[in-house]
Design a protein around this motif. Structure first.
Motif, PDB file in Angstrom:
ATOM      1  N   VAL A 158       0.842  -1.198   0.000  1.00 34.68           N
ATOM      2  CA  VAL A 158       0.000   0.000   0.000  1.00 34.68           C
ATOM      3  C   VAL A 158       0.871   1.239   0.000  1.00 34.68           C
ATOM      4  CG1 VAL A 158      -1.665   1.333   1.383  1.00 34.68           C
ATOM      5  CG2 VAL A 158      -1.985  -1.124   1.058  1.00 34.68           C
ATOM      6  N   ALA A 159       1.915   1.270   0.789  1.00 32.89           N
ATOM      7  CA  ALA A 159       2.827   2.408   0.845  1.00 32.89           C
ATOM      8  C   ALA A 159       3.496   2.620  -0.505  1.00 32.89           C
ATOM      9  CB  ALA A 159       3.868   2.208   1.940  1.00 32.89           C
ATOM     10  N   ALA A 160       3.879   1.553  -1.176  1.00 32.59           N
ATOM     11  CA  ALA A 160       4.509   1.659  -2.488  1.00 32.59           C
ATOM     12  C   ALA A 160       3.508   2.201  -3.513  1.00 32.59           C
ATOM     13  CB  ALA A 160       5.059   0.299  -2.926  1.00 32.59           C
ATOM     14  N   LEU A 161       2.264   1.738  -3.440  1.00 34.68           N
ATOM     15  CA  LEU A 161       1.234   2.231  -4.356  1.00 34.68           C
ATOM     16  C   LEU A 161       0.940   3.715  -4.129  1.00 34.68           C
ATOM     17  CD1 LEU A 161      -1.253  -0.775  -4.407  1.00 34.68           C
ATOM     18  CD2 LEU A 161       0.129   0.050  -6.310  1.00 34.68           C
ATOM     19  N   ILE A 162       0.887   4.115  -2.874  1.00 37.11           N
ATOM     20  CA  ILE A 162       0.647   5.533  -2.561  1.00 37.11           C
ATOM     21  C   ILE A 162       1.809   6.381  -3.065  1.00 37.11           C
ATOM     22  CG2 ILE A 162       0.451   7.199  -0.668  1.00 37.11           C
ATOM     23  CD1 ILE A 162      -1.206   5.079   0.823  1.00 37.11           C
ATOM     24  N   ALA A 163       3.021   5.910  -2.878  1.00 37.76           N
ATOM     25  CA  ALA A 163       4.189   6.644  -3.362  1.00 37.76           C
ATOM     26  C   ALA A 163       4.158   6.763  -4.887  1.00 37.76           C
ATOM     27  CB  ALA A 163       5.475   5.954  -2.897  1.00 37.76           C
ATOM     28  N   ARG A 164       3.803   5.694  -5.564  1.00 37.98           N
ATOM     29  CA  ARG A 164       3.723   5.706  -7.032  1.00 37.98           C
ATOM     30  C   ARG A 164       2.614   6.647  -7.501  1.00 37.98           C
ATOM     31  NH1 ARG A 164       5.600   6.114 -11.742  1.00 37.98           N
ATOM     32  NH2 ARG A 164       4.598   4.903 -13.361  1.00 37.98           N
ATOM     33  N   LEU A 165       1.473   6.620  -6.839  1.00 38.44           N
ATOM     34  CA  LEU A 165       0.363   7.497  -7.187  1.00 38.44           C
ATOM     35  C   LEU A 165       0.748   8.961  -6.977  1.00 38.44           C
ATOM     36  CD1 LEU A 165      -2.594   7.826  -8.005  1.00 38.44           C
ATOM     37  CD2 LEU A 165      -3.228   7.536  -5.617  1.00 38.44           C
ATOM     38  N   THR A 166       1.404   9.248  -5.886  1.00 36.96           N
ATOM     39  CA  THR A 166       1.862  10.617  -5.623  1.00 36.96           C
ATOM     40  C   THR A 166       2.827  11.069  -6.702  1.00 36.96           C
ATOM     41  OG1 THR A 166       1.627  10.217  -3.251  1.00 36.96           O
ATOM     42  CG2 THR A 166       2.967  12.098  -3.912  1.00 36.96           C
ATOM     43  N   GLU A 167       3.730  10.190  -7.090  1.00 38.86           N
ATOM     44  CA  GLU A 167       4.695  10.507  -8.155  1.00 38.86           C
ATOM     45  C   GLU A 167       3.967  10.793  -9.472  1.00 38.86           C
ATOM     46  OE1 GLU A 167       7.825   7.951 -10.805  1.00 38.86           O
ATOM     47  OE2 GLU A 167       7.789   7.528  -8.644  1.00 38.86           O
ATOM     48  N   LEU A 168       3.001   9.985  -9.814  1.00 40.52           N
ATOM     49  CA  LEU A 168       2.252  10.190 -11.059  1.00 40.52           C
ATOM     50  C   LEU A 168       1.453  11.490 -11.031  1.00 40.52           C
ATOM     51  CD1 LEU A 168       0.914   6.577 -11.761  1.00 40.52           C
ATOM     52  CD2 LEU A 168       2.603   7.844 -13.096  1.00 40.52           C
TER      53      LEU A 168
END
Length: 102
Positions: free
Chosen positions: A8-18
């Motif tokens: 979940v943390a990795a997905l949130i980080a990726r979403l924030t980056e996008l």
């Protein structure tokens, strides 16, 4: 952290980056659905014609009876052309303008 929390943390980080790297307007805009064309009625009931020019039903029937507004009969129904109502209103306005100018 558990395995799910890491994901979940990795997905949130990726979403924030996008979200921060690409402007939101770059996203393709959804095409609006074409508006339904509303067909204006050609023939109006006396009540509709009266409402269109802002008079009462009785007044409209008097205008029909005195032939100030032309109407047609379809079986037992009485109808007034929308254009006739517009022309009557224009005649009223023109008559008022002529009286004011005199």
């Amino acid at each position: 952290m558990t395995n799910n929390a890491v994901e979940v943390a990795a997905l949130i980080a990726r979403l924030t980056e996008l979200l921060t790297s690409s402007p939101l307007d770059a996203a393709p805009a959804a095409q609006p659905e074409p508006a339904q064309k509303t067909h204006e009625r050609v023939l109006l009931t006396p009540e509709e014609a009266a409402a269109r020019i802002g008079v009462g039903r009785t007044t409209m029937y008097r205008l029909i009876r005195t032939k100030e507004v032309e109407s047609v009969q379809i079986g037992r129904l009485r109808r007034i052309a929308a254009s006739e109502v517009d022309e009557y209103a224009a005649r009223l306005v023109a008559g008022q303008s002529n009286q004011a100018a005199a």
